[in-house]
Motif scaffolding. Structure first.
Motif: not given
Length: 73
Positions: A31-35, A43-48
């Motif tokens: 997830q960090t790599n995706l961001i 915002d949903e991705v950042l919260l996940s």
């Protein structure tokens, strides 16, 4: 005899904790790599990612508390 069972259960749960820890760590890193690759993350991705990091840190603290390392199991 009671202590042998306790040791057996501890080993079983330590193995389960270790596999869960590795899965959560891989999920958090993906997830960090995706961001990092995305232009404008929602915002949903950042919260996940924050939730995944919190799970990772909790399991890391628990593994340290139980004195578990990858080489021991």
């Amino acid at each position: 005899m009671l202590f042998k069972r306790k040791g057996w259960l501890k080993k079983e749960f330590d193995e389960q904790l270790l596999t869960t820890f590795i899965n959560v760590k891989n999920d958090w890193l993906k997830q960090t790599n995706l961001i990092e690759k995305s232009v404008d993350p929602s915002d949903e991705v950042l919260l996940s990612v924050k939730v995944a990091k919190a799970k990772y840190l909790y399991l890391l603290k628990e593994a340290k508390k139980r004195n578990i390392s990858i080489g021991k199991i």
